[in-house]
Scaffold this active site. Structure first.
Site, PDB file in Angstrom:
ATOM      1  N   GLY A  32     -83.570 -55.841 -97.416  1.00 15.12           N
ATOM      2  CA  GLY A  32     -84.005 -55.934 -98.804  1.00 15.12           C
ATOM      3  C   GLY A  32     -82.922 -55.524 -99.775  1.00 15.12           C
ATOM      4  O   GLY A  32     -81.737 -55.523 -99.440  1.00 15.12           O
ATOM      5  N   HIS A  38     -76.700 -61.527 -99.960  1.00 19.70           N
ATOM      6  CA  HIS A  38     -77.857 -62.076 -99.231  1.00 19.70           C
ATOM      7  C   HIS A  38     -78.143 -63.509 -99.688  1.00 19.70           C
ATOM      8  O   HIS A  38     -78.461 -64.379 -98.875  1.00 19.70           O
ATOM      9  CB  HIS A  38     -79.110 -61.244 -99.501  1.00 19.70           C
ATOM     10  CG  HIS A  38     -79.006 -59.811 -99.085  1.00 19.70           C
ATOM     11  ND1 HIS A  38     -78.994 -58.775 -99.978  1.00 19.70           N
ATOM     12  CD2 HIS A  38     -78.916 -59.236 -97.868  1.00 19.70           C
ATOM     13  CE1 HIS A  38     -78.905 -57.628 -99.345  1.00 19.70           C
ATOM     14  NE2 HIS A  38     -78.847 -57.871 -98.055  1.00 19.70           N
ATOM     15  N   GLY A 150     -73.726 -61.649 -92.575  1.00 18.11           N
ATOM     16  CA  GLY A 150     -72.486 -61.528 -93.335  1.00 18.11           C
ATOM     17  C   GLY A 150     -71.412 -60.852 -92.490  1.00 18.11           C
ATOM     18  O   GLY A 150     -71.711 -60.148 -91.521  1.00 18.11           O
ATOM     19  N   ASP A 153     -70.157 -56.283 -92.267  1.00 15.06           N
ATOM     20  CA  ASP A 153     -70.310 -55.355 -91.143  1.00 15.06           C
ATOM     21  C   ASP A 153     -69.818 -56.064 -89.882  1.00 15.06           C
ATOM     22  O   ASP A 153     -70.593 -56.639 -89.115  1.00 15.06           O
ATOM     23  CB  ASP A 153     -71.765 -54.921 -91.014  1.00 15.06           C
ATOM     24  CG  ASP A 153     -71.874 -53.696 -90.129  1.00 15.06           C
ATOM     25  OD1 ASP A 153     -70.996 -53.510 -89.255  1.00 15.06           O
ATOM     26  OD2 ASP A 153     -72.824 -52.925 -90.302  1.00 15.06           O
ATOM     27  N   GLN A 156     -71.107 -54.857 -86.455  1.00 21.84           N
ATOM     28  CA  GLN A 156     -72.491 -55.308 -86.255  1.00 21.84           C
ATOM     29  C   GLN A 156     -72.519 -56.769 -85.794  1.00 21.84           C
ATOM     30  O   GLN A 156     -73.266 -57.127 -84.886  1.00 21.84           O
ATOM     31  CB  GLN A 156     -73.267 -55.143 -87.567  1.00 21.84           C
ATOM     32  CG  GLN A 156     -74.604 -55.865 -87.590  1.00 21.84           C
ATOM     33  CD  GLN A 156     -75.432 -55.546 -88.811  1.00 21.84           C
ATOM     34  OE1 GLN A 156     -75.977 -54.465 -88.934  1.00 21.84           O
ATOM     35  NE2 GLN A 156     -75.556 -56.488 -89.740  1.00 21.84           N
ATOM     36  N   MET A 187     -69.897 -56.645-101.789  1.00 25.33           N
ATOM     37  CA  MET A 187     -71.265 -56.381-102.261  1.00 25.33           C
ATOM     38  C   MET A 187     -72.054 -55.635-101.194  1.00 25.33           C
ATOM     39  O   MET A 187     -71.958 -55.953-100.008  1.00 25.33           O
ATOM     40  CB  MET A 187     -71.957 -57.685-102.594  1.00 25.33           C
ATOM     41  CG  MET A 187     -71.360 -58.301-103.813  1.00 25.33           C
ATOM     42  SD  MET A 187     -72.588 -59.135-104.778  1.00 25.33           S
ATOM     43  CE  MET A 187     -71.559 -59.758-106.083  1.00 25.33           C
TER      44      MET A 187
HETATM   45  O1  PAF Z   1     -77.161 -55.776 -91.950  1.00 28.64           O
HETATM   46  C1  PAF Z   1     -78.334 -55.403 -92.180  1.00 28.64           C
HETATM   47  O2  PAF Z   1     -78.852 -55.538 -93.291  1.00 28.64           O
HETATM   48  C2  PAF Z   1     -79.140 -54.763 -91.075  1.00 28.64           C
HETATM   49  O3  PAF Z   1     -78.341 -54.006 -90.241  1.00 28.64           O
HETATM   50  C3  PAF Z   1     -79.970 -55.782 -90.268  1.00 28.64           C
HETATM   51  C4  PAF Z   1     -79.080 -56.783 -89.539  1.00 28.64           C
HETATM   52  C5  PAF Z   1     -80.916 -56.531 -91.192  1.00 28.64           C
HETATM   53  C6  PAF Z   1     -80.800 -55.053 -89.201  1.00 28.64           C
HETATM   54  O4  PAF Z   1     -81.678 -54.148 -89.759  1.00 28.64           O
END
Ligand code: PAF
Length: 283
Positions: A32, A38, A150, A153, A156, A187
């Site tokens: 969110g 996003h 994105g 990260d 991730q 951002m």
């Molecule tokens: O990058 C994010 O916003 C979060 O780590 C994700 C991938 C939505 C998991 O909660």
């Protein structure tokens, strides 16, 4: 009209119908506080699929004790407004209890041994297990054809790619470049925590990363020296460094392949900033 769904049962009912129509489904997972970053993921999802699901869930298990889980910006009404304006097909907004049911006496986590304890994982122990676990749950619930993340990260992203590969999930992972403010600052929802003066200083992180990348492109090979110089530069500007490393873009270990990544996490006052940039090696 954007459908708003809170439960797994309702989501599955809706998507079963969508699948019968042979529609290509994409998932954009978010926590969110929707911003331009996003929105660019969502617009791309709309180009690449017939039916877009955006999830909004502030995942408690990826916050380490003492972190900002309670303070994390929750702006559901304006998020839904922004998402609806784009005519997204469905927004999934489960409660915590829906994804982590209290009556499950035994929990299951997804771990990523090689990547979860280095860089961000070292400074946020358990964070990436939380991420991999929630992303795995969302993938299983939605069963999208593609999922979009994105590149801000970077660690991730590698973890999610390895989850899909190692667990044989039939999902294509698409990554998109970091969306930046005019100043170059990546951002992020956490930019909300910056004071006015910190906001002016924050773009120095990306400037520093770009300088490192340019030095490498121009032939610099002593990566440790480059890391030391960058840290010194940022420390002089009163950033607190968690890590600033030049590493292999595929493994995050020592540079071996053709592409390296400059990865950094720093603190500016109470705000943690992460950023990165990739570059080709010339060996
Ligand atoms: O990058 C994010 O916003 C979060 O780590 C994700 C991938 C939505 C998991 O909660």
């Amino acid at each position: 009209m954007t459908k708003k769904i809170k439960t797994i049962v309702d989501l599955r009912d809706e998507l079963t119908e969508t699948r019968k129509l042979k529609k290509k489904i994409s998932l954009v997972p978010t926590m969110g506080n929707i911003h331009e970053g996003h929105l660019s993921l969502i617009k791309n999802a709309q180009k690449q699929s017939d039916y877009v699901v955006v999830s909004i869930f502030v995942n408690p298990t990826q916050f380490v004790a003492g972190e900002d889980f309670n303070e994390y910006p929750r702006t559901l009404d304006s998020d839904i407004e922004l998402i609806s304006k784009l005519n997204v097909n469905l927004v999934f907004i489960p409660d915590v209890i829906e994804l982590y049911p209290m009556n499950n006496k035994i929990s299951t986590e997804v771990s990523i041994p090689e990547l979860e304890s280095i860089y961000c994982g070292k400074h946020r122990p358990g964070h990436f297990r939380g991420v991999a676990t929630i992303v795995s749950k969302l993938f299983n619930i939605v069963q999208p054809d593609i999922a979009i993340f994105g590149e801000k990260d970077y660690q991730q992203l590698l973890i999610i790619r390895s989850l899909v590969k190692n667990h044989f999930l039939p999902i294509e992972i698409i990554s998109l470049p970091t969306v930046r403010e005019a100043s170059g600052l990546a951002m992020s929802s956490r930019n909300n925590y910056l004071t006015e003066s910190e906001r002016k200083k924050a773009p120095m992180l990306y400037e520093c990363i770009k300088t490192t990348v340019n030095l490498i492109i121009n032939g610099a090979k002593d990566y440790e020296k480059l890391e030391r110089e960058a840290k010194l530069f940022l420390e002089e500007a009163e950033f607190k460094i968690e890590y600033y490393n030049i590493c292999d873009s595929e493994t995050l270990g020592p540079v071996q392949g053709k592409i390296l990544v400059v990865l950094a996490a720093v603190w500016l006052g109470k705000t943690r900033l992460i950023d990165n940039a990739t570059a080709h090696t010339y060996d």
